[in-house]
Design a protein around this motif. Sequence first.
Motif, short mmCIF file in Angstrom:
data_model
loop_
_atom_site.label_atom_id
_atom_site.label_comp_id
_atom_site.label_asym_id
_atom_site.label_seq_id
_atom_site.Cartn_x
_atom_site.Cartn_y
_atom_site.Cartn_z
N ALA A 163 -1.19 82.97 19.31
CA ALA A 163 -2.62 83.22 19.47
C ALA A 163 -3.18 82.53 20.71
CB ALA A 163 -3.37 82.75 18.24
N ALA A 164 -2.57 81.44 21.10
CA ALA A 164 -3.10 80.71 22.25
C ALA A 164 -2.86 81.46 23.55
CB ALA A 164 -2.45 79.33 22.33
N SER A 165 -1.88 82.37 23.56
CA SER A 165 -1.49 82.90 24.86
C SER A 165 -2.57 83.78 25.49
CB SER A 165 -0.15 83.61 24.80
OG SER A 165 -0.20 84.67 23.92
N ALA A 166 -3.42 84.44 24.69
CA ALA A 166 -4.48 85.25 25.30
C ALA A 166 -5.55 84.36 25.92
CB ALA A 166 -5.10 86.19 24.28
N GLN A 167 -5.74 83.17 25.33
CA GLN A 167 -6.79 82.29 25.85
C GLN A 167 -6.43 81.65 27.18
OE1 GLN A 167 -7.33 79.70 22.53
NE2 GLN A 167 -7.95 81.44 21.29
N THR A 168 -5.13 81.55 27.47
CA THR A 168 -4.73 80.91 28.72
C THR A 168 -4.35 81.93 29.79
OG1 THR A 168 -2.46 80.73 27.96
CG2 THR A 168 -3.87 78.84 27.54
N ASP A 169 -4.59 83.22 29.50
CA ASP A 169 -4.29 84.26 30.49
C ASP A 169 -4.98 84.01 31.81
OD1 ASP A 169 -2.96 85.88 28.75
OD2 ASP A 169 -4.71 87.09 28.25
N SER A 170 -4.35 84.52 32.88
CA SER A 170 -5.09 84.65 34.12
C SER A 170 -6.34 85.46 33.80
CB SER A 170 -4.26 85.45 35.14
OG SER A 170 -3.27 84.64 35.72
N HIS A 171 -7.45 85.11 34.39
CA HIS A 171 -8.74 85.80 34.27
C HIS A 171 -9.55 85.39 33.06
CE1 HIS A 171 -7.94 88.33 37.69
NE2 HIS A 171 -6.75 88.62 37.17
N SER A 172 -8.94 84.98 31.93
CA SER A 172 -9.79 84.69 30.77
C SER A 172 -10.59 83.42 30.99
CB SER A 172 -8.98 84.64 29.48
OG SER A 172 -8.18 83.50 29.47
N SER A 173 -10.06 82.47 31.77
CA SER A 173 -10.79 81.22 32.03
C SER A 173 -11.69 81.34 33.25
CB SER A 173 -9.80 80.09 32.27
OG SER A 173 -9.14 80.32 33.52
N GLY A 174 -11.56 82.43 34.00
CA GLY A 174 -12.29 82.55 35.26
C GLY A 174 -11.45 82.11 36.44
N LEU A 175 -10.25 81.59 36.16
CA LEU A 175 -9.31 81.21 37.23
C LEU A 175 -7.99 81.94 37.00
CD1 LEU A 175 -9.71 77.29 37.31
CD2 LEU A 175 -10.79 78.94 38.84
N LEU A 176 -7.18 82.04 38.05
CA LEU A 176 -5.82 82.57 37.87
C LEU A 176 -4.97 81.53 37.15
CD1 LEU A 176 -5.26 84.21 41.37
CD2 LEU A 176 -6.00 85.31 39.25
N GLU A 177 -3.92 81.99 36.50
CA GLU A 177 -3.06 81.06 35.76
C GLU A 177 -2.24 80.17 36.70
OE1 GLU A 177 -0.49 81.54 31.95
OE2 GLU A 177 -1.31 83.51 32.45
N HIS A 178 -1.99 78.96 36.24
CA HIS A 178 -1.15 78.01 36.98
C HIS A 178 0.32 78.46 36.92
CE1 HIS A 178 0.22 76.71 33.06
NE2 HIS A 178 -1.05 76.71 32.69
N PRO A 179 1.21 77.92 37.77
CA PRO A 179 2.63 78.28 37.70
C PRO A 179 3.27 77.80 36.39
CG PRO A 179 2.12 77.11 39.76
CD PRO A 179 0.92 76.99 38.88
N HIS A 180 4.30 78.53 35.95
CA HIS A 180 5.06 78.16 34.74
C HIS A 180 6.52 77.95 35.10
CE1 HIS A 180 1.81 79.45 32.07
NE2 HIS A 180 1.65 80.50 32.88
N TYR A 181 7.18 77.10 34.36
CA TYR A 181 8.62 76.87 34.54
C TYR A 181 9.30 76.78 33.18
CZ TYR A 181 7.45 75.57 39.34
OH TYR A 181 6.99 75.57 40.62
N THR A 182 10.56 77.22 33.12
CA THR A 182 11.39 76.98 31.94
C THR A 182 12.74 76.46 32.43
OG1 THR A 182 12.25 77.94 29.91
CG2 THR A 182 12.21 79.40 31.82
N ARG A 183 13.69 76.20 31.52
CA ARG A 183 14.98 75.68 31.93
C ARG A 183 15.74 76.68 32.82
NH1 ARG A 183 14.26 72.59 27.26
NH2 ARG A 183 14.08 74.46 26.02
N PRO A 184 16.57 76.24 33.75
CA PRO A 184 17.02 74.86 33.99
C PRO A 184 16.04 74.06 34.87
CG PRO A 184 18.16 76.35 35.47
CD PRO A 184 17.31 77.23 34.58
N ALA A 185 16.17 72.76 34.83
CA ALA A 185 15.27 71.87 35.58
C ALA A 185 15.45 72.02 37.08
CB ALA A 185 15.50 70.42 35.15
N GLU A 186 16.66 72.47 37.48
CA GLU A 186 16.88 72.74 38.90
C GLU A 186 17.71 74.02 39.02
OE1 GLU A 186 18.28 69.47 41.27
OE2 GLU A 186 18.83 70.81 42.94
N TYR A 187 17.30 74.93 39.91
CA TYR A 187 18.04 76.18 40.10
C TYR A 187 18.06 76.51 41.59
CZ TYR A 187 19.63 80.95 39.62
OH TYR A 187 20.36 82.10 39.73
N LYS A 188 19.26 76.66 42.13
CA LYS A 188 19.45 76.94 43.57
C LYS A 188 18.63 75.99 44.43
CE LYS A 188 20.42 81.94 43.07
NZ LYS A 188 21.82 82.12 43.48
#
Length: 239
Positions: A163-188
């Motif tokens: 349910a939280a994911s619609a509230q943090t969408d780009s545009h719903s807060s009036g700002l674009l979404e921040h960058p996201h990362y998942t594993r691995p901690a380092e890639y290339k």
Amino acid sequence: MKIDVVTLFPEMFDGPLGHSIVKRAIEKDIVEVNKVNFRQFGKGKHQVVDDTPYGGGAGMLLKPEPLFEAMDSINERDPETKKRVILMDPAGKPFNQAMAEDFAEEEHLVFLCGHYEGYDERIRTLVTDEVSLGDYVLTGGELAAMVMIDATVRLLPEVLGNAASAQTDSHSSGLLEHPHYTRPAEYKGMKVPEVLMNGNHGLIEAWRHEESLKRTFERRPDMLEAYDLSDRDKALIEK
Ligand code: ADE
């Protein structure tokens, strides 16, 4: 929620409505979608729905009667529901997230999809909203209606898994979404920012807000005009 789409090409909707999140919302009875082909209300043996413009000019216009009769059929089937009737029109108000949020509050949406050069002006008396997908002309309103249905349905309660994911969408807060990362901690050689891995939620939130602000400033400065910037935000942007 009930949705009716009034269209000459109902089968165009099978793809977008038949997959993934919207499909699941229909299966779970969160939304019911009916397609009304207004060809059935066309005139004469050939069920004509368009005609040439009075006064001359290029192209054909949708006649009023088939769309009025299609609306009558919806009102007869569902006399009680409060309807928002949305005309797909490149000259309408540009669609945005705030509009999707507004539509998501409604009981019954009716999307009127035109084709050809335009509508007989009297058709506008049927509608509550005239909405455009953007500043370009499509061959018909169907693709625009599909986009608006998709953006609206995902906002209905219980549709998105998290349910939280619609509230943090780009545009719903009036700002674009921040960058996201998942594993691995380092890639290339590309590393996940340290702050996201230290478990300090205050710092993480501050970093995310700053990145959202930076991204919006760089890509969509127009959005900042409607955003209430704090003094700290202003200082960050001026940096
Ligand atoms: N019909 C044709 N172009 C359109 C647009 N940009 N938005 C909505 N309906 C349309």
